[in-house]
Design a protein around this motif. Structure first.
Motif, PDB file in Angstrom:
ATOM      1  N   TYR A 218       0.858  -1.297  -0.150  1.00 26.61           N
ATOM      2  CA  TYR A 218       0.027   0.073   0.035  1.00 26.61           C
ATOM      3  C   TYR A 218       1.070   1.281   0.091  1.00 26.61           C
ATOM      4  CZ  TYR A 218      -3.966  -3.059   0.975  1.00 26.61           C
ATOM      5  OH  TYR A 218      -4.886  -4.153   0.812  1.00 26.61           O
ATOM      6  N   GLY A 219       2.146   0.939   0.295  1.00 27.27           N
ATOM      7  CA  GLY A 219       2.918   2.472   0.158  1.00 27.27           C
ATOM      8  C   GLY A 219       3.331   3.072   1.215  1.00 27.27           C
ATOM      9  N   SER A 220       3.456   4.611   1.286  1.00 22.84           N
ATOM     10  CA  SER A 220       4.010   5.062   2.508  1.00 22.84           C
ATOM     11  C   SER A 220       3.086   5.419   3.356  1.00 22.84           C
ATOM     12  CB  SER A 220       4.652   6.407   2.092  1.00 22.84           C
ATOM     13  OG  SER A 220       3.638   7.385   1.406  1.00 22.84           O
ATOM     14  N   ASP A 221       1.716   5.238   3.104  1.00 23.88           N
ATOM     15  CA  ASP A 221       0.764   5.487   4.223  1.00 23.88           C
ATOM     16  C   ASP A 221       0.789   4.333   5.074  1.00 23.88           C
ATOM     17  OD1 ASP A 221       0.120   8.154   3.224  1.00 23.88           O
ATOM     18  OD2 ASP A 221      -1.559   7.117   1.861  1.00 23.88           O
ATOM     19  N   ALA A 222       1.267   3.232   4.714  1.00 33.80           N
ATOM     20  CA  ALA A 222       1.093   2.008   5.541  1.00 33.80           C
ATOM     21  C   ALA A 222       2.515   1.579   6.206  1.00 33.80           C
ATOM     22  CB  ALA A 222       0.696   0.985   4.566  1.00 33.80           C
ATOM     23  N   ILE A 223       3.263   2.691   6.568  1.00 35.79           N
ATOM     24  CA  ILE A 223       4.540   2.187   7.203  1.00 35.79           C
ATOM     25  C   ILE A 223       4.484   1.396   8.253  1.00 35.79           C
ATOM     26  CG2 ILE A 223       4.299   4.634   8.353  1.00 35.79           C
ATOM     27  CD1 ILE A 223       7.623   4.843   8.048  1.00 35.79           C
TER      28      ILE A 223
ATOM     29  N   GLN B 144       1.653 -21.582   4.265  1.00 36.04           N
ATOM     30  CA  GLN B 144       1.348 -20.831   3.502  1.00 36.04           C
ATOM     31  C   GLN B 144       2.526 -19.669   3.408  1.00 36.04           C
ATOM     32  OE1 GLN B 144      -1.457 -17.299   4.755  1.00 36.04           O
ATOM     33  NE2 GLN B 144      -3.050 -18.282   3.148  1.00 36.04           N
ATOM     34  N   LEU B 145       2.687 -19.207   2.200  1.00 35.21           N
ATOM     35  CA  LEU B 145       3.731 -18.193   2.187  1.00 35.21           C
ATOM     36  C   LEU B 145       3.389 -17.240   1.147  1.00 35.21           C
ATOM     37  CD1 LEU B 145       6.903 -17.804   2.781  1.00 35.21           C
ATOM     38  CD2 LEU B 145       7.173 -18.876   0.700  1.00 35.21           C
ATOM     39  N   GLY B 146       3.816 -15.789   1.623  1.00 33.77           N
ATOM     40  CA  GLY B 146       3.702 -14.622   0.888  1.00 33.77           C
ATOM     41  C   GLY B 146       4.844 -13.792   0.854  1.00 33.77           C
ATOM     42  N   ILE B 147       4.781 -13.171  -0.342  1.00 38.86           N
ATOM     43  CA  ILE B 147       6.052 -12.261  -0.860  1.00 38.86           C
ATOM     44  C   ILE B 147       5.548 -11.047  -1.365  1.00 38.86           C
ATOM     45  CG2 ILE B 147       7.150 -13.242  -2.648  1.00 38.86           C
ATOM     46  CD1 ILE B 147      10.018 -12.781  -1.712  1.00 38.86           C
ATOM     47  N   ALA B 148       6.171  -9.853  -1.194  1.00 40.34           N
ATOM     48  CA  ALA B 148       5.587  -8.681  -1.851  1.00 40.34           C
ATOM     49  C   ALA B 148       6.849  -7.596  -1.818  1.00 40.34           C
ATOM     50  CB  ALA B 148       4.263  -8.020  -1.242  1.00 40.34           C
ATOM     51  N   GLY B 149       6.709  -6.818  -3.176  1.00 40.40           N
ATOM     52  CA  GLY B 149       7.570  -5.851  -3.109  1.00 40.40           C
ATOM     53  C   GLY B 149       7.155  -4.589  -3.863  1.00 40.40           C
ATOM     54  N   ARG B 150       7.481  -3.288  -3.568  1.00 41.46           N
ATOM     55  CA  ARG B 150       7.000  -2.098  -4.036  1.00 41.46           C
ATOM     56  C   ARG B 150       8.119  -1.131  -4.157  1.00 41.46           C
ATOM     57  NH1 ARG B 150       1.831   0.355  -3.733  1.00 41.46           N
ATOM     58  NH2 ARG B 150       1.847   2.498  -4.028  1.00 41.46           N
ATOM     59  N   PHE B 151       8.002  -0.455  -5.484  1.00 43.68           N
ATOM     60  CA  PHE B 151       9.028   0.706  -5.868  1.00 43.68           C
ATOM     61  C   PHE B 151       8.198   1.886  -5.854  1.00 43.68           C
ATOM     62  CE2 PHE B 151      10.418   3.470  -9.137  1.00 43.68           C
ATOM     63  CZ  PHE B 151      11.769   3.846  -8.521  1.00 43.68           C
ATOM     64  N   GLU B 152       8.899   2.858  -5.145  1.00 46.92           N
ATOM     65  CA  GLU B 152       8.283   4.199  -5.211  1.00 46.92           C
ATOM     66  C   GLU B 152       9.200   5.376  -5.370  1.00 46.92           C
ATOM     67  OE1 GLU B 152       4.883   5.301  -2.219  1.00 46.92           O
ATOM     68  OE2 GLU B 152       6.155   3.832  -1.215  1.00 46.92           O
ATOM     69  N   ASP B 153       8.532   6.293  -6.408  1.00 46.18           N
ATOM     70  CA  ASP B 153       9.701   7.461  -6.611  1.00 46.18           C
ATOM     71  C   ASP B 153       8.960   8.799  -6.291  1.00 46.18           C
ATOM     72  OD1 ASP B 153      12.208   8.363  -8.089  1.00 46.18           O
ATOM     73  OD2 ASP B 153      10.620   9.175  -9.268  1.00 46.18           O
ATOM     74  N   TYR B 154       9.461   9.476  -5.298  1.00 39.76           N
ATOM     75  CA  TYR B 154       8.891  10.869  -5.240  1.00 39.76           C
ATOM     76  C   TYR B 154       9.537  11.923  -5.848  1.00 39.76           C
ATOM     77  CZ  TYR B 154       5.607   9.145  -1.454  1.00 39.76           C
ATOM     78  OH  TYR B 154       4.778   8.758  -0.833  1.00 39.76           O
ATOM     79  N   SER B 155       8.886  12.937  -6.431  1.00 43.52           N
ATOM     80  CA  SER B 155       9.886  14.104  -7.063  1.00 43.52           C
ATOM     81  C   SER B 155      10.421  14.841  -6.315  1.00 43.52           C
ATOM     82  CB  SER B 155       8.582  15.240  -7.570  1.00 43.52           C
ATOM     83  OG  SER B 155       7.858  15.797  -6.922  1.00 43.52           O
ATOM     84  N   ASP B 156      10.226  14.718  -4.976  1.00 48.50           N
ATOM     85  CA  ASP B 156      11.272  15.353  -3.892  1.00 48.50           C
ATOM     86  C   ASP B 156      12.055  14.859  -2.982  1.00 48.50           C
ATOM     87  OD1 ASP B 156       8.980  14.793  -2.720  1.00 48.50           O
ATOM     88  OD2 ASP B 156       8.378  16.553  -1.584  1.00 48.50           O
TER      89      ASP B 156
END
Length: 470
Positions: A21-26, A342-354
């Protein structure tokens, strides 16, 4: 701002979810599920008040009268669609819990005008009055044979007041009062209006080869109009007004997402491999508007405190109008390798302009020893860029300084010249590593017990680092 009557249930995800879910879910995710009934409804009216035997004054107090009204109704759309509406109104009166003023030598000058207030209720400790209106809708209906349109949105309006510290008739240098305006002293009152608006819409459906897809857009805005009444700018003398607009703050956000999910049959696995991926674009903007000239102007009265008491207005040179955008992509894989594992794996890439880019991941597992007992655990990383308000907000408040005298306290962004001189450094993005370990017990008799341990380490945590008084 979400009406209570619009909520069907609230879910707390057991795992850290920054990788999905990105930065909101830190540090985790709370999922608020809205009502989707296509018929029926309910209405609630609640009234109440506080009744208190208040020992500091020896009086029985009846205050804080509250009225709360909530309505919810569902309507059908076509064969399988719905529109669910909720409206709520809350009106709460003020409470007063201040004792009698002893006119302490520590915080006021012993002058006849001040001593005349001995044993009176000069301060206003307690809750201020507030009035809220909250509206929300949730809707969905079919589009063709394989797709569904959905939308939900909310609007809330809040008007509230809050009392500040009492200003005595005769205040020490620099002066905080004009006797011709407030001969008996005064309490500045914060008068705030908050308008919050959110609208989401999307289309979801299925494609060939068992793919499900979801395209959505969300717009949100929050506007804070900051006023102070029953106050003055002492440097303006007799010409000072008593009501001021201090500033206006507005934050807006656009978010567009596209998600796809599909199960894949994998040889040797007891269940299909669930594969999900998605793209997201977000744009944020933060704008501040200066207050009235009289709220920050330097008047002709020498040695008088400049600006509105209880918080000087925002000057034009201190306003900001900034924005940024971010793009991100994620991949999520989950399956039952065996009937028990049961096994789960996830990855996320984010790029902020600042704030540049980041890559975060999550690994989760669950093992069922038998139908009664199972254990589960997760380890994941998170990333959160400082919000625009954290990066650019500036303002002033009032607090007690040396010898109990009231003084202005500045909140400054880290790039302000004063903050830089005091050693402030640029904000960094928050980064987290989260762990959780738990077990669940379920019996045929209906007994269920879940126990989870959570541990989240957050580096570069953003908070107020120092208060600057003067």
């Amino acid at each position: 701002t979400i009406p209570e009557g619009a909520i069907e249930r609230i879910e707390v995800l057991r795992d850290g979810a920054g990788a999905q879910y990105g930065s909101d879910a830190i540090a985790g995710v709370i999922n608020i599920v809205l009502k989707d009934a296509a018929d029926g409804g309910e209405a609630t009216i609640t009234v109440g008040q506080n009744r208190t035997d208040f020992k500091p004054t020896g009086k029985s107090i009846t205050d804080g009268d509250t009225l709360f009204v909530s309505t919810n109704a569902g309507f059908g759309i076509g064969e399988d669609g719905f529109l669910n509406l909720t409206a709520e109104y809350r009106d709460r009166d003020a409470t007063l819990r201040s004792g009698l003023d002893p006119i302490s030598e520590f915080n006021v000058d012993q002058t006849p005008a001040n001593l005349a207030l001995l044993g009176t209720q000069t301060h206003k400790a307690g809750d201020g009055p507030s009035e809220d209106i909250n509206l929300m809708y949730n809707s969905a209906f079919g589009v063709g044979e394989t797709a569904e349109f959905y939308s939900f949105g909310s609007y809330s309006h809040r008007q509230g007041e809050g009392a500040n510290f009492f200003r005595y008739p005769d205040s020490s240098d620099p002066t905080k009062n004009v006797l011709s305006i407030f001969p008996n002293g005064y309490i500045p009152v914060l008068d705030a209006t908050v308008d919050d608006f959110s609208l989401a819409a999307g289309v979801r459906g299925t494609l060939a080869a068992d793919w499900t897809w979801d395209l959505s857009a969300v717009y949100g805005s929050n506007n804070f109009d900051h006023n102070i009444t029953n106050s003055l700018n002492a440097s303006l003398g007799d010409a000072s007004p008593t009501s001021f607009n201090i500033e206006e703050l507005k934050l807006t956000q656009w978010d567009v997402r596209f998600d796809m999910t599909r199960p894949f049959e994998i040889g040797g696995f007891s269940n299909p491999l669930n594969f999900a991926w998605g793209l997201e674009y977000r744009m944020e903007a933060y704008k501040t508007t200066a207050g009235d000239l009289a709220s920050y102007d330097h008047g002709p009265v020498p040695d008088a405190e400049i600006g509105t008491q209880a918080g000087a207005g925002l000057r034009p040179e201190d306003t900001v109008d900034v924005d940024r955008d971010a793009i991100s992509a994620y991949v999520d894989l989950e399956t039952n390798i065996t009937d028990k594992f049961q096994l789960g794996i996830a990855g996320r890439f984010e790029d902020y302009s600042d704030f540049g880019n980041s890559v975060n991941g999550k690994l989760s597992a669950r093992y069922e020893f038998n139908p009664v007992f199972a254990v589960r655990g997760t380890v994941g990383t998170g990333f959160r860029a400082p919000s625009l308000t954290q990066s650019f907000f500036r303002g002033s408040t009032t607090s007690f300084g040396d010898l109990g005298q009231l003084q202005q306290v500045l909140n400054l962004p880290t790039d302000d010249p004063i903050a830089v001189l005091l050693g402030a450094q640029d904000l960094k993005a928050e980064e987290s590593v989260s762990y959780n370990l738990g077990f669940v017990i379920r019996t045929d008799a209906g007994f269920r017990l879940t126990v989870d341990y959570y541990h989240v380490n957050i580096d570069n945590r953003i908070t107020l680092s120092e208060r600057i008084g003067g």
